[in-house]
Design a protein around this motif. Structure first.
Motif: not given
Length: 323
Positions: A100-124
């Protein structure tokens, strides 16, 4: 007519804000194009709520509802859940499994961005600047002197995975550090402690609009409180100035960094990122993938400034999900 399930509620402290967001989506959705249904997702029940506030259980096996003798299924899901399970990847993965299509990002991006520490280390590694930080997990030995030496005072103590500023404290003295850590552990078993960045706070909405990455007009946050906390966000204790009072040069820098973060992470749907501008340089704090969608919320304010109505904003999200 497409059947749209607007999911709202959730399992976190943010559920009331989510219910508000979901109802705004419900009220502003183009009723000539869509049949909209409100779905409340709570730990104890998943139910569809009709006009008269009657509740009909959701069959989690295929996300259908037995409604007045017919089996109601949905063409697309509009995700308005802040926090878990809507913003951390759980609902995204569930709907992907069901196809079923849904309007937000995919599950990996959601899990990553929800984890502040992991997201910032990926973007650094992409040159995106962040505050100096120190990490704690529940059960770790707390060495106050080491924390202060690493990040300095004042500092921010935050739960790693929570929204709406729940559990965040600004710490100005060593005595305030342990109570702040205890407070953050009420929301999460992981903590991120960050240096205080003295500058201009801005919030930047980035969306996919008609197939293109679009940076919305930037909002400057001026909090009456010590920082942009829950009161400032929801109880009027802040000024939100759109467009932000920053120079064109700095504005372009912030737009470029926001767009880069959105594209590096392969985002879809809505996002709202927070930055502090220090000496003309944007430092990223976090990214929200299910930002508030009430009429007073920042992203809808930004869309309005860009000439996009709520109906157009929500319609675009559904069209892209269906595409």
């Amino acid at each position: 007519m497409k059947n749209v399930a607007i999911i709202m509620g959730g399992y976190s402290s943010e559920y009331q804000i989510s219910l508000k967001s979901g109802n705004v989506v419900y009220n502003f959705l183009d009723k000539t194009k869509y049949n909209a249904y409100r779905i409340h997702i709570f730990k104890e029940k998943w139910v569809m709520v009709d006009e008269n506030e009657n509740e009909f259980p959701v069959n989690r096996h295929d996300f259908s509802v037995n409604y007045v003798g017919i089996k109601l299924t949905f063409d697309v899901v509009f995700n308005a859940i802040h926090g878990t399970p809507g913003e951390d990847g759980l609902m995204q993965a569930y709907f992907e499994l069901l196809g079923i299509p849904q309007t937000s990002c995919d599950y990996y991006q959601a899990a990553l961005t929800f984890n502040k520490r992991d997201m910032l280390s990926v973007l650094k590694p992409y040159g995106i600047k962040t505050a100096t930080s120190y990490y704690l997990d529940r059960g770790n030995v707390i060495n106050e002197d080491e924390i202060i030496k690493t990040v300095g005072l004042p500092m921010f103590v935050k739960p790693n995975k929570s929204g709406s500023s729940f559990g965040i404290s600004k710490v100005k003295t060593k005595e305030e550090l342990l109570p702040a850590i205890e407070n953050a552990y009420k929301e999460d078993n992981e903590i991120i402690i960050e240096s205080f960045l003295d500058g201009t706070e801005v919030s930047v909405g980035v969306i996919n609009y008609k197939g293109e990455t679009k940076v919305l007009p930037i909002t400057e946050i001026v909090s009456e409180n010590d920082f942009f906390d829950y009161e400032a966000k929801y109880l009027g204790k802040s000024q939100e100035i759109t467009p932000a009072r920053i120079s064109d040069d700095i504005c372009q820098k912030v737009e470029a960094v926001s767009k880069k973060a959105y594209e590096v992470l392969k985002m879809k749907g809505f996002s709202r990122s927070e930055f502090i501008i220090v000496n003309g340089e944007p430092f990223m704090l976090e990214m929200n993938t299910i930002p508030g969608l009430t009429t007073e919320s920042i992203l809808p304010q930004q869309a309005k400034e860009a000439g996009i109505s709520l109906t157009e904003l929500f319609d675009n999200a559904i069209e892209l999900a269906l595409a």
